[in-house]
Scaffold this motif. Structure first.
Motif, mmCIF file in Angstrom:
data_model
loop_
_atom_site.group_PDB
_atom_site.id
_atom_site.type_symbol
_atom_site.label_atom_id
_atom_site.label_comp_id
_atom_site.label_asym_id
_atom_site.label_seq_id
_atom_site.Cartn_x
_atom_site.Cartn_y
_atom_site.Cartn_z
ATOM 1 N N VAL A 28 25.154 20.978 44.319
ATOM 2 C CA VAL A 28 25.272 20.561 45.728
ATOM 3 C C VAL A 28 25.217 19.036 45.894
ATOM 4 O O VAL A 28 25.496 18.529 46.981
ATOM 5 N N ASP A 29 24.867 18.327 44.836
ATOM 6 C CA ASP A 29 24.874 16.865 44.902
ATOM 7 C C ASP A 29 26.275 16.307 44.733
ATOM 8 O O ASP A 29 26.486 15.103 44.917
ATOM 9 N N SER A 30 27.219 17.130 44.376
ATOM 10 C CA SER A 30 28.606 16.680 44.211
ATOM 11 C C SER A 30 29.115 16.131 45.538
ATOM 12 O O SER A 30 29.139 16.834 46.553
ATOM 13 N N ALA A 31 29.531 14.867 45.508
ATOM 14 C CA ALA A 31 29.932 14.185 46.743
ATOM 15 C C ALA A 31 30.408 12.788 46.366
ATOM 16 O O ALA A 31 30.292 12.359 45.218
ATOM 17 N N VAL A 32 30.912 12.079 47.367
ATOM 18 C CA VAL A 32 31.152 10.647 47.214
ATOM 19 C C VAL A 32 29.975 9.929 47.858
ATOM 20 O O VAL A 32 29.579 10.272 48.983
ATOM 21 N N TYR A 33 29.435 8.966 47.160
ATOM 22 C CA TYR A 33 28.284 8.234 47.657
ATOM 23 C C TYR A 33 28.689 6.780 47.909
ATOM 24 O O TYR A 33 29.312 6.129 47.065
#
Lengths: 116, 116
Positions: A85-90
């Motif tokens: 669930v940490d998969s993202a663009v930061y």
């Protein structure tokens, strides 16, 4: 000129690995604010943290931690025991109270992929 | 629930056909802003508003207009859209008062515009 650099375009890790996202900023001002935002695949921007330039204390929030070092103009973000669930663009961003627009100056973002 | 609401979420249209993207916030925030997000560039500010009837240009205002007739609403207007305005647009709002500038900006879910 003010600038935020996120040199890591994309990072891929396996679940449970720790991962650090780098952020280097440039500003001539002594007072400024730094932010991190998360943009999951659904597209919205989620505020994570705000730091002012006078507060160099590191911060921890659950699995997230931030390391602010004025000496190297860096504000790095570490995720411990990463999850899918940490998969993202930061995005890392800088804001200057002397700039009347109060805009956020964003880096180009780091895409994090956490594989199961 | 505190939120920034943008409409529409998605729009495909043709060159020259005027369009408006609405933005509304329910947090009584003084400051509102529009950004566009393009690959590799992060987010860039288009226009901002410090309060009702007070608006100003950001870094990339060409081809856009805004208005702030009510505190809660800040529409973005493209009078004659062109293909180079194809982008992901975000509206944001934050508290603003003297001594508390540079508060975290709360973002809407984004509007993806495609101009053919």
């Amino acid at each position: 000129a003010q600038k935020v650099t996120q040199a890591q375009t994309e990072i891929s890790v396996v679940e449970k690995e720790d991962v650090t996202l780098d952020c280097v900023y440039e500003t001539r001002d002594t007072t400024y604010y730094l932010f991190w935002y998360k943009q999951p695949p659904s597209g919205e921007l989620v505020f994570l943290i705000r730091r002012n330039s006078f507060d160099e204390q590191n911060e921890i929030s659950g699995r997230y931690s931030w390391n602010f070092q004025k000496s190297t103009s860096s504000f790095n973000f570490t995720i411990t025991a990463s999850q899918v669930v940490d998969s993202a663009v930061y995005f890392c961003a800088l804001s200057d109270p002397m700039d009347s627009s109060y805009k956020l100056i964003f880096g180009s973002g780091t895409r994090l992929l956490v594989r199961p | 629930e505190a939120q920034v609401t943008q409409n529409p979420r998605y729009l495909i249209t043709v060159t020259g056909k005027k369009l408006t993207v609405t933005c509304s916030q329910n947090m009584n925030h003084e400051y509102m802003s529009w950004y566009r997000q393009d690959p590799g560039l992060g987010l860039r500010q288009i226009y901002y508003s410090m309060n009702v009837e007070v608006t100003d240009k950001g870094d990339v205002p060409e081809g856009y207009k805004v208005s702030r007739k009510e505190k809660r609403n800040f529409p973005l207007i493209l009078e004659s859209p062109s293909p180079n305005q194809t982008s992901l647009y975000f509206c944001a709002s934050s508290l603003f008062y003297r001594g508390a500038q540079n508060q975290p900006q709360h973002f809407g879910d984004g509007t993806r515009l495609s101009i053919l």
